[in-house]
Each structure stands twice: as structure tokens, then as C-alpha cells.
Write a protein that holds these residues in place. Sequence first.
Motif, mmCIF file in Angstrom:
data_model
loop_
_atom_site.group_PDB
_atom_site.id
_atom_site.type_symbol
_atom_site.label_atom_id
_atom_site.label_comp_id
_atom_site.label_asym_id
_atom_site.label_seq_id
_atom_site.Cartn_x
_atom_site.Cartn_y
_atom_site.Cartn_z
ATOM 1 N N ALA A 249 1.905 7.537 -3.845
ATOM 2 C CA ALA A 249 1.476 5.906 -4.918
ATOM 3 C C ALA A 249 1.526 7.155 -6.331
ATOM 4 O O ALA A 249 1.712 6.301 -7.473
ATOM 5 C CB ALA A 249 0.274 6.446 -4.225
ATOM 6 N N GLU A 250 1.412 8.095 -6.289
ATOM 7 C CA GLU A 250 1.237 8.693 -7.940
ATOM 8 C C GLU A 250 3.299 8.858 -8.456
ATOM 9 O O GLU A 250 2.308 8.365 -9.129
ATOM 10 C CB GLU A 250 1.439 10.481 -7.757
ATOM 11 C CG GLU A 250 0.048 10.862 -7.124
ATOM 12 C CD GLU A 250 0.665 12.276 -6.729
ATOM 13 O OE1 GLU A 250 1.054 13.487 -7.357
ATOM 14 O OE2 GLU A 250 -0.500 12.807 -5.228
ATOM 15 N N ASP B 237 0.061 3.993 -8.730
ATOM 16 C CA ASP B 237 -1.228 3.151 -8.198
ATOM 17 C C ASP B 237 -0.727 2.949 -6.657
ATOM 18 O O ASP B 237 0.218 3.391 -5.940
ATOM 19 C CB ASP B 237 -1.377 1.717 -8.493
ATOM 20 C CG ASP B 237 -2.386 1.680 -8.474
ATOM 21 O OD1 ASP B 237 -3.435 1.592 -7.593
ATOM 22 O OD2 ASP B 237 -2.980 0.145 -9.240
ATOM 23 N N LYS B 238 -2.263 3.146 -5.819
ATOM 24 C CA LYS B 238 -1.785 2.840 -5.250
ATOM 25 C C LYS B 238 -1.715 1.928 -3.847
ATOM 26 O O LYS B 238 -1.471 1.364 -3.011
ATOM 27 C CB LYS B 238 -3.780 3.487 -3.888
ATOM 28 C CG LYS B 238 -3.890 4.884 -4.190
ATOM 29 C CD LYS B 238 -4.739 5.456 -3.485
ATOM 30 C CE LYS B 238 -5.046 6.603 -3.435
ATOM 31 N NZ LYS B 238 -6.145 7.326 -2.910
ATOM 32 N N HIS B 239 -1.793 0.629 -4.778
ATOM 33 C CA HIS B 239 -1.875 -0.524 -4.328
ATOM 34 C C HIS B 239 -0.923 -1.837 -5.556
ATOM 35 O O HIS B 239 -1.764 -1.314 -6.257
ATOM 36 C CB HIS B 239 -3.471 -1.645 -3.809
ATOM 37 C CG HIS B 239 -4.118 -0.901 -3.807
ATOM 38 N ND1 HIS B 239 -4.040 -0.742 -2.138
ATOM 39 C CD2 HIS B 239 -4.557 0.275 -2.849
ATOM 40 C CE1 HIS B 239 -4.484 -0.543 -1.053
ATOM 41 N NE2 HIS B 239 -5.451 0.358 -1.707
ATOM 42 N N LYS C 95 0.487 -1.607 -0.011
ATOM 43 C CA LYS C 95 0.280 -0.019 -0.071
ATOM 44 C C LYS C 95 0.685 1.368 -0.073
ATOM 45 O O LYS C 95 1.921 0.807 1.257
ATOM 46 C CB LYS C 95 -0.718 0.526 0.998
ATOM 47 C CG LYS C 95 -2.043 -0.840 1.382
ATOM 48 C CD LYS C 95 -2.874 -0.656 2.623
ATOM 49 C CE LYS C 95 -4.102 -1.617 2.158
ATOM 50 N NZ LYS C 95 -4.799 -1.669 3.355
ATOM 51 N N LEU C 96 0.371 2.006 -0.819
ATOM 52 C CA LEU C 96 1.659 2.944 -1.109
ATOM 53 C C LEU C 96 0.436 4.561 -0.649
ATOM 54 O O LEU C 96 -0.554 4.817 -0.941
ATOM 55 C CB LEU C 96 2.093 2.733 -2.189
ATOM 56 C CG LEU C 96 2.787 2.653 -3.400
ATOM 57 C CD1 LEU C 96 2.769 2.587 -4.375
ATOM 58 C CD2 LEU C 96 3.738 2.124 -2.471
ATOM 59 N N PHE C 97 1.302 5.180 -0.036
ATOM 60 C CA PHE C 97 0.284 7.154 0.427
ATOM 61 C C PHE C 97 1.109 7.896 -0.246
ATOM 62 O O PHE C 97 2.398 7.686 -0.326
ATOM 63 C CB PHE C 97 0.654 6.639 1.742
ATOM 64 C CG PHE C 97 -0.649 5.265 2.874
ATOM 65 C CD1 PHE C 97 -1.550 5.824 2.729
ATOM 66 C CD2 PHE C 97 0.462 4.261 2.588
ATOM 67 C CE1 PHE C 97 -2.255 4.904 3.646
ATOM 68 C CE2 PHE C 97 -0.568 3.233 3.012
ATOM 69 C CZ PHE C 97 -1.977 3.167 3.143
#
Length: 94
Positions: A12-13, A17-19, A6-8
Motif C-alpha cells: 500500500a505504501e 493507497d490501500k485501495h 486492496k493492498l496490504f
Amino acid sequence: MSTEWKLFADLAEHAGDKHVTVDAAAGDTVGDALEDLLDDRPALEERVLDDDGELRSQINVLRNGTNVLVEAKGLETELEGDDELALFPPVSGG
């Protein structure tokens, strides 16, 4: 077996993706999973690693909600089944 990151925030950008699912499995290390995550994502790698290829000090790597960098084994922490990995950029208070 695979592991999901999971990226925050801006991470994420940079990853797109956030996952992100990687091929790391039980017995691999958090560092192996991080390598898999960064392999085809140069913008994310540049944001997370310094010029020497080391993890930037402000980046937080969590396994099941615990920061692995404050644990004894750090990125050498072994994965178990169903681990949840997360990558956080620097967090500033206000």
C-alpha cells in the motif's frame, strides 16, 4: 466497469493507497488487472515483479479471498462482476 485492488502492508505504501481502482472488467484476467495496477506505479512494480517481469514467488494475489496462484489458471483467472482483488506481501509467522 472497474475493479478495486486492496493492498496490504508495504505494498500500500509503494502504491500510495490501500485501495486502487483499475479499468479491468468481467472477462479480463487477474493478470490484466495486475498490469493496470502496476502501470503508473514503478515502486510497486519493482516490489511485486522480479527482473524478468514475473510475479515474485512470495507475493500473494487473492480474488474473492482465494489465492489465484494455487488455482489452476493463476493470473489467467477470469474476472467476474464485483470481484475483490487483494495483493499481499510475504507473510511470516512468529
